[in-house]
Design a protein around this motif. Structure first.
Motif, PDB file in Angstrom:
ATOM      1  N   ASP A 772       0.829  -1.203   0.000  1.00 16.95           N
ATOM      2  CA  ASP A 772       0.000   0.000   0.000  1.00 16.95           C
ATOM      3  C   ASP A 772       0.863   1.253   0.000  1.00 16.95           C
ATOM      4  O   ASP A 772       0.569   2.221  -0.709  1.00 16.95           O
ATOM      5  CB  ASP A 772      -0.919  -0.020   1.218  1.00 16.95           C
ATOM      6  CG  ASP A 772      -1.880   1.161   1.226  1.00 16.95           C
ATOM      7  OD1 ASP A 772      -2.510   1.414   0.179  1.00 16.95           O
ATOM      8  OD2 ASP A 772      -1.968   1.845   2.261  1.00 16.95           O
ATOM      9  N   LEU A 776       1.408   1.503  -4.134  1.00 21.54           N
ATOM     10  CA  LEU A 776       0.150   2.119  -4.546  1.00 21.54           C
ATOM     11  C   LEU A 776      -0.048   3.568  -4.083  1.00 21.54           C
ATOM     12  O   LEU A 776      -0.879   4.270  -4.664  1.00 21.54           O
ATOM     13  CB  LEU A 776      -1.020   1.272  -4.021  1.00 21.54           C
ATOM     14  CG  LEU A 776      -1.081  -0.171  -4.522  1.00 21.54           C
ATOM     15  CD1 LEU A 776      -2.232  -0.905  -3.870  1.00 21.54           C
ATOM     16  CD2 LEU A 776      -1.222  -0.204  -6.035  1.00 21.54           C
ATOM     17  N   GLU A 817      -3.486   3.386 -11.829  1.00 23.11           N
ATOM     18  CA  GLU A 817      -4.855   3.531 -11.340  1.00 23.11           C
ATOM     19  C   GLU A 817      -5.609   2.200 -11.355  1.00 23.11           C
ATOM     20  O   GLU A 817      -6.597   2.021 -10.630  1.00 23.11           O
ATOM     21  CB  GLU A 817      -5.615   4.556 -12.180  1.00 23.11           C
ATOM     22  CG  GLU A 817      -5.027   5.980 -12.123  1.00 23.11           C
ATOM     23  CD  GLU A 817      -3.878   6.174 -13.101  1.00 23.11           C
ATOM     24  OE1 GLU A 817      -3.496   5.178 -13.759  1.00 23.11           O
ATOM     25  OE2 GLU A 817      -3.360   7.297 -13.188  1.00 23.11           O
ATOM     26  N   THR A 818      -5.145   1.265 -12.183  1.00 20.76           N
ATOM     27  CA  THR A 818      -5.838  -0.026 -12.294  1.00 20.76           C
ATOM     28  C   THR A 818      -5.306  -1.069 -11.324  1.00 20.76           C
ATOM     29  O   THR A 818      -5.846  -2.171 -11.247  1.00 20.76           O
ATOM     30  CB  THR A 818      -5.706  -0.562 -13.729  1.00 20.76           C
ATOM     31  OG1 THR A 818      -4.322  -0.846 -14.000  1.00 20.76           O
ATOM     32  CG2 THR A 818      -6.209   0.453 -14.747  1.00 20.76           C
ATOM     33  N   TRP A 819      -4.259  -0.742 -10.615  1.00 23.13           N
ATOM     34  CA  TRP A 819      -3.683  -1.726  -9.708  1.00 23.13           C
ATOM     35  C   TRP A 819      -4.604  -1.928  -8.499  1.00 23.13           C
ATOM     36  O   TRP A 819      -5.148  -0.967  -7.929  1.00 23.13           O
ATOM     37  CB  TRP A 819      -2.309  -1.275  -9.223  1.00 23.13           C
ATOM     38  CG  TRP A 819      -1.284  -1.183 -10.328  1.00 23.13           C
ATOM     39  CD1 TRP A 819      -1.384  -1.672 -11.588  1.00 23.13           C
ATOM     40  CD2 TRP A 819      -0.008  -0.553 -10.227  1.00 23.13           C
ATOM     41  NE1 TRP A 819      -0.256  -1.396 -12.313  1.00 23.13           N
ATOM     42  CE2 TRP A 819       0.623  -0.709 -11.501  1.00 23.13           C
ATOM     43  CE3 TRP A 819       0.683   0.118  -9.236  1.00 23.13           C
ATOM     44  CZ2 TRP A 819       1.898  -0.202 -11.766  1.00 23.13           C
ATOM     45  CZ3 TRP A 819       1.950   0.602  -9.491  1.00 23.13           C
ATOM     46  CH2 TRP A 819       2.551   0.447 -10.749  1.00 23.13           C
ATOM     47  N   GLN A 820      -4.741  -3.163  -8.076  1.00 22.69           N
ATOM     48  CA  GLN A 820      -5.592  -3.504  -6.942  1.00 22.69           C
ATOM     49  C   GLN A 820      -4.745  -4.167  -5.848  1.00 22.69           C
ATOM     50  O   GLN A 820      -4.010  -5.118  -6.103  1.00 22.69           O
ATOM     51  CB  GLN A 820      -6.709  -4.463  -7.382  1.00 22.69           C
ATOM     52  CG  GLN A 820      -7.647  -3.879  -8.432  1.00 22.69           C
ATOM     53  CD  GLN A 820      -8.419  -2.685  -7.903  1.00 22.69           C
ATOM     54  OE1 GLN A 820      -8.845  -2.680  -6.735  1.00 22.69           O
ATOM     55  NE2 GLN A 820      -8.625  -1.694  -8.762  1.00 22.69           N
ATOM     56  N   ALA A 822      -5.638  -5.986  -3.308  1.00 22.94           N
ATOM     57  CA  ALA A 822      -5.994  -7.371  -2.985  1.00 22.94           C
ATOM     58  C   ALA A 822      -5.287  -8.349  -3.914  1.00 22.94           C
ATOM     59  O   ALA A 822      -4.790  -9.405  -3.484  1.00 22.94           O
ATOM     60  CB  ALA A 822      -7.507  -7.544  -3.070  1.00 22.94           C
ATOM     61  N   ALA A 823      -5.223  -7.996  -5.204  1.00 20.76           N
ATOM     62  CA  ALA A 823      -4.582  -8.895  -6.163  1.00 20.76           C
ATOM     63  C   ALA A 823      -3.070  -8.932  -5.962  1.00 20.76           C
ATOM     64  O   ALA A 823      -2.447 -10.008  -6.037  1.00 20.76           O
ATOM     65  CB  ALA A 823      -4.915  -8.450  -7.585  1.00 20.76           C
TER      66      ALA A 823
END
Length: 871
Positions: A772, A776, A817-820, A822-823
């Motif tokens: 995080d 991110l 922006e598309t990174w998650q 949880a994945a």
């Protein structure tokens, strides 16, 4: 015999407790305004050279009496310390190729005291120098036009057409505005009779206009009251007249683009090239910055090719055009002479003037002046004999013991030879050489140079001086003399004033009886709004060096942080868990902190640590190509890239870069050989470098104009950061170092995010929290998402001013922006974090692709072969 103490008459010793040795017998003494008498005691050569022969006390020259009267009780030692400190702070240097002990650059040598020229003497100098400029320009027009001087035997053909600097491609060329030599430099000597004589002339690429300006600023600050009270004439009006004179001869006028052509940072006088370009508001360019299209000269910029209308060259003629002159030249521009022949470029000075610099020419100038100007020379030249004439050869051979032997043509293998320094055998050898090849030698009468007072801690010491003055064209066939000059001082006890031989310089104060010209280089305020000056273009070469300046700054910071991390982790009693040690070993090896053949830290932490310390900095004098890519290499590469764009950096920025590299090299050289203490000392050196690099980063962030060049610097930094951090995190995954607390903390420390992590996540040590913050978080300047976001923003802004293709590069970057979370935090099989590994590989690949595309688009111009047709 020791030098006597001679009081300065007319001064209160309590006010100025100085003593001065007299000038050498037979030399004009600037301090006393007359030649020092030759006495029967002054017969030994060393006494003549260093002025140790006893002389009676005499009255001061009135101009010097006025100067000392302004000093009150101020300490000259303090003023000299301030002067030297100012030169160091300003980074004033003079590159000496032969001086290996001093390194590539040495500080500019400047004496505290100026040479003072009275209004009466200057009036004679000024009239004579203007006449010489007119005469030399007329000779150029004749030698490349009707050639009447050769037809009427006023000049021997061998001195012109036999000179390697006579350029036949320039025959019948007419320069724009009709002026061949907008800048003429004459070297003057003050003889024992008080008359000024011309001893040499420089017309190809005269040096000194930048150094004399720096000398003036530095010395006048030490004597502000004397400078103002003595009515010293200012210099700015002459520089401004030169620029206005160039613009007046161009159809574009004030909108003309004028550039200063330099051989580059390794040239001996590069400092003044950058200094002068900045002062005059010119674009500093190297040959690789320019290209010829359709018989016109263009500057390669980020925006494409932009026309160049005038060029002030600081490059000797033979290097200008590899197509028609020296084929091995990498300093010039292919096709440049064709641009001149087409009349599409104004050059200061026009090529082909090398024959005018030959010392042999001085003997022919009186008759040439009568022929071309219809008037006698106002400034005499030294008596000169070109030995290629049989009558001159017979006359001069008996005079060799009291004369000076010089090469007629450029000859790097021969220095000036003083006949008085030769014994009888050497004189016979020289007479034989001259008789065998008489045309190669020129003999001049020896003129004792005047000696001006210079400051030393022991008092005033006279040193031989030559004054270089400049005639600057202020319009077609019109010149004005810059009221001052560059004074070159011979080393103490020597009679030849040459900077390459360890000489130094001094300022020249020209006094005036009239008003002081207070013209400024700044445009006067008229009260009427005018269009602002266009922004300075960013050349492709400057853009590339700024790009790499950013990369090496970031790379240096990263290598320092990695070295600190490795040394701290491995220097303790317990080096840490095996995955952490394996990660540190892989990290150091991949970033070249250790050599490839060094055993890994897993096998021998002690050997690994000592190898890393040994490789921190290269030995002094090691070329970049011979170093390992460690901290010291990155700092030297950072300094090298900065030197290429020196004119774009503030003085403080440049000083920080030099200090960082120099201090780190010194600290590493002083490391103890005792392994017990070496690690602690290395960490201190790394911490000092880290603090200075932070200051450099601040200078780049807050003190540089955010133009396209700065954006490329920033892009370079972010590319480097993206690769380094993504690769470090990937290695952590591969070595499984993130599964224990020490490895976890080490990764956060490498990302320089320890304080933020602990404040935000308290005692958490899980992958979700780590990713995080480090992957991110778009508010963390060390996270991958922030780096990508900043890269995209820089590229889009760059696209507005340069190429639309930068927009495509921005859009091709990974979309954070598309990174998650949880994945990415999902461990997957055997905790290999496959999604995260793929993301990191994409970031590394994207950085490499972006670097290649930036180079192709903005540095090579490979994709726009016909750009000039659109301009």
């Amino acid at each position: 015999m020791s030098a006597p103490d001679i009081p300065l008459p007319g001064l209160d010793p309590a006010v100025l407790p100085l003593r001065s040795a007299p000038a050498a017998p037979g030399h004009f003494d600037e301090l006393f305004g007359a030649a020092t008498p030759v006495t029967p005691d002054a017969t030994h050569a060393s006494q003549v050279a260093d002025g140790t022969a006893a002389q009676p006390a005499r009255r001061l020259n009135p101009v010097w009496a006025r100067f000392f009267a302004y000093l009150d009780k101020d300490d000259l030692a303090r003023r000299n310390d301030n002067l030297q400190r100012q030169l160091r702070d300003n980074g004033v240097t003079y590159n000496v190729y032969a001086d290996a002990s001093a390194g590539l650059q040495r500080p500019w040598a400047l004496d505290l005291l100026p040479l003072i020229v009275s209004p009466q003497d200057w009036a004679q100098i000024e009239a004579g120098v203007v006449q010489r400029a007119r005469l030399l320009d007329a000779m150029m027009a004749d030698l490349y036009g009707p050639r009447t001087l050769l037809q009427r035997a006023l000049l021997p053909a061998a001195l012109v057409q036999g000179h390697p600097g006579y350029l036949r491609p320039m025959l019948d060329v007419r320069p724009p505005g009709g002026t061949w030599l907008p800048i003429v430099a004459l070297d003057l000597a003050h003889g024992p009779d008080g008359r000024w004589s011309v001893v040499g002339q420089r017309t190809q690429a005269p040096s000194g206009l930048g150094y004399l300006l720096e000398n003036r600023i530095a010395v006048s600050r030490q004597f502000p009251h004397a400078f103002a009270g003595m009515k010293v004439q200012r210099l700015a009006a002459s520089y401004r007249a030169l620029m206005e004179g160039l613009q007046s001869r161009l159809p574009e006028g004030e909108n003309a683009r004028i550039a200063l052509l330099t051989p580059g940072p390794y040239n001996e006088t590069y400092f003044e090239h950058a200094y002068l370009a900045r002062y005059l508001g010119l674009t500093l360019v190297e040959g690789s910055d320019l290209t010829v299209r359709d018989q016109r000269l263009y500057l390669k910029t980020l925006q494409g090719l932009e026309p160049v209308h005038a060029l002030i060259k600081r490059l000797d003629d033979e290097w200008l055009d590899p197509l028609e002159l020296r084929a091995d030249s990498t300093l010039g521009v292919p096709g440049l002479l064709q641009v001149l022949r087409a009349g599409n470029l104004l050059m200061a000075n026009m090529p082909g003037s090398a024959p005018l610099e030959s010392s042999a020419l001085l003997g022919f100038l009186p008759a040439i002046s009568e022929h071309l100007l219809g008037e006698p020379l106002r400034l005499p030249s030294l008596a000169t004999w070109w030995c290629g004439e049989e009558a001159a050869l017979r006359e001069v051979l008996p005079l060799l013991p009291t004369s000076v032997i010089r090469p007629t043509y450029p000859n790097a293998r021969m220095d000036t030879v003083m006949g008085r320094s030769l014994d009888e055998r050497a004189l016979d050898e020289w007479a034989g050489r001259i008789a065998r090849h008489p045309e190669d030698y020129t003999v001049q009468a020896w003129l004792p140079l005047s000696q001006t007072p210079t400051w030393t801690p022991d008092g005033l010491v006279p040193r031989s001086a030559i004054l270089r003055v400049f005639a600057l064209a202020d319009g077609p066939q019109s010149w004005r003399v810059l009221p001052g000059g560059l004074v070159r001082l011979a080393p103490r006890g020597e009679l030849v004033a040459a900077m390459q031989r360890g000489g130094s310089s001094a300022d020249c104060w020209v006094l005036t009886d009239g008003p002081v010209d207070r013209t400024s280089m700044l445009h006067p305020a008229t009260g009427v709004p005018t269009q602002a000056q266009p922004k300075r273009p960013v050349t492709s070469r400057a853009a590339e060096n700024l790009f790499w300046l950013g990369r090496y700054t970031e790379r240096a910071e990263n290598s320092v942080r990695m070295a600190q991390l490795v040394l701290r982790q491995l220097s303790g009693d317990e080096p840490g868990a095996r995955p952490l040690v394996a990660w540190l070993s892989a990290l150091a090896r991949e970033n070249a902190l250790v050599l490839p053949d060094v055993p890994g830290a897993e096998q021998s932490p002690r050997v690994f640590t000592r190898s890393l310390i040994a490789a921190l900095a290269p030995a002094p004098g090691t070329p970049l190509a011979g170093q390992s890519y460690s901290v010291g290499f990155n700092l030297r590469a950072l300094k090298s890239a900065a030197a290429q764009v020196r004119e774009r950096l503030s003085q403080e920025h440049w000083n920080l870069i030099k200090r960082t590299e120099g201090d780190f090299a010194r600290d590493c050289a002083a490391l103890s050989g005792n392994a017990e203490y070496a690690t602690a000392e290395a960490l201190v050196a790394l911490q000092n470098a880290s603090e200075l690099l932070a200051a450099i980063t601040g200078a780049q962030t807050d003190r540089m104009v955010r133009d396209s060049g700065w954006r490329l610097l920033s892009i370079g930094r972010h590319i480097e950061r993206l690769v380094t951090l993504a690769r470090a995190l990937m290695l952590g995954l591969e070595q499984r170092s993130l599964q224990d607390i020490d490895g976890f903390e080490a990764m956060v420390a490498l990302f320089d995010s320890t304080i933020t992590f602990h404040a935000r996540y308290q005692q958490r040590r899980d992958m979700a929290a780590l990713l995080d913050l480090l992957v991110l978080d778009r508010d963390n300047p060390r996270s991958l998402a922030w780096v990508l976001h900043s890269l995209r923003a820089r590229l889009l802004r760059l696209a507005e001013n340069t190429s639309p293709a930068d927009t495509a590069l921005a859009l091709a970057l990974p979309q954070s922006e598309t990174w998650q979370l949880a994945a990415l935090a999902q461990p997957g099989s055997e905790r290999n974090f496959g999604a995260l590994h793929t993301l990191l590989a994409d970031c590394i690949a994207a950085a490499g692709t972006l670097s290649d595309e930036i180079t192709r688009l903005h540095f090579s111009h490979a994709d726009r072969p016909s750009q000039s047709l659109e301009i």
